[in-house]
Write a protein that holds these residues in place. Structure first.
Motif, short mmCIF file in Angstrom:
data_model
loop_
_atom_site.label_atom_id
_atom_site.label_comp_id
_atom_site.label_asym_id
_atom_site.label_seq_id
_atom_site.Cartn_x
_atom_site.Cartn_y
_atom_site.Cartn_z
N ALA A 1 0.83 -1.21 0.00
CA ALA A 1 0.00 0.00 0.00
C ALA A 1 0.86 1.26 0.00
CB ALA A 1 -0.93 0.00 1.21
N GLY B 1 2.17 1.73 -3.34
CA GLY B 1 1.08 2.22 -4.19
C GLY B 1 0.83 3.71 -4.03
N VAL B 2 1.02 4.21 -2.81
CA VAL B 2 0.88 5.66 -2.58
C VAL B 2 1.96 6.40 -3.36
CG1 VAL B 2 1.14 7.47 -0.84
CG2 VAL B 2 -0.32 5.50 -0.37
N ARG C 1 1.31 6.10 -7.14
CA ARG C 1 -0.03 6.55 -7.50
C ARG C 1 -0.86 5.39 -8.05
NH1 ARG C 1 0.22 9.47 -4.15
NH2 ARG C 1 0.43 11.70 -4.22
N HIS D 1 -2.93 3.75 -5.99
CA HIS D 1 -4.05 3.59 -5.06
C HIS D 1 -5.32 4.18 -5.67
CE1 HIS D 1 -4.04 7.85 -3.91
NE2 HIS D 1 -2.73 7.76 -3.96
N ILE D 2 -6.41 3.95 -5.00
CA ILE D 2 -7.69 4.46 -5.49
C ILE D 2 -7.68 5.98 -5.45
CG2 ILE D 2 -10.17 4.55 -5.00
CD1 ILE D 2 -9.89 1.76 -3.81
N ILE E 1 4.11 5.79 4.05
CA ILE E 1 3.06 6.59 3.42
C ILE E 1 3.30 8.07 3.69
CG2 ILE E 1 0.60 7.19 3.59
CD1 ILE E 1 0.06 4.15 3.81
#
Length: 175
Positions: free
Chosen positions: A67, A70-71, A74, A76-77, A146
């Motif tokens: 996660a 992913g942050v 970019r 992530h949702i 994050i």
């Protein structure tokens, strides 16, 4: 500030790749442990009881490290179409708000994950014999990453070096 942002990028890239590597190794290890558990249960008729808590711990690591990566990347949702369709001044403000919210979320994960780990450190996890605090360390580490990755993005937005969310093309000549 451009120089600082530029010097931060290689460090965060290394951290992101390391987090992704650890997450990938954890995913493979989890798959092996689940296989061993099934093999032990149905072939050896002797279920290894330690695999379930070990799998859950590995899952926490690879989910939260993935996660965080992913942050940074970019992945992530997000509401990218709204951002891309916004006029540039509003897009700038929305990017700032997004990164500040992600930093706050990461700091909350870091703080509360650390508190949970410290509060459960003296208890032992049955079957694998390690501190229950290790169950919460991934939350703190994921939160720290994050926060770092979002702070990097915030600096990129402020300095104008952020390349995300290009405007939507309106015709074939703009593509």
């Amino acid at each position: 500030m451009h120089a600082f942002t530029a010097s931060l990028r290689p460090l965060t890239a290394i951290l992101s790749r390391a987090a992704l590597l650890v997450a990938g190794v954890g995913l493979v290890a989890m798959t092996v442990l689940v296989f061993w558990s099934i093999f032990g249960r149905y072939v050896l008729n002797d279920t290894p009881t330690w695999t379930e808590p070990a799998v859950l711990l590995l899952m926490s690591w690879f989910i939260l490290l993935g996660a965080a990566t992913g942050v940074r990347e970019r992945g992530h949702i997000g509401f990218e179409i709204g951002l891309a369709a916004s006029p540039p001044p509003l897009r700038f403000v929305l990017k700032i708000i997004t990164e500040v919210l992600l930093i706050a979320f990461g700091l909350a994960m870091l703080g509360y994950g650390t508190q949970l780990a410290a509060g459960t450190w003296s208890a032992m996890t049955p079957m694998i014999g390690i501190s229950q605090g290790w169950d919460y360390v991934p939350i703190a580490v994921g939160g720290a990453l994050i926060t770092l990755f979002s702070a990097e993005r915030l600096l990129m937005v402020i300095t104008g070096t952020d390349e995300t969310a290009a405007p939507i093309a309106h015709g074939p000549e703009e593509i």
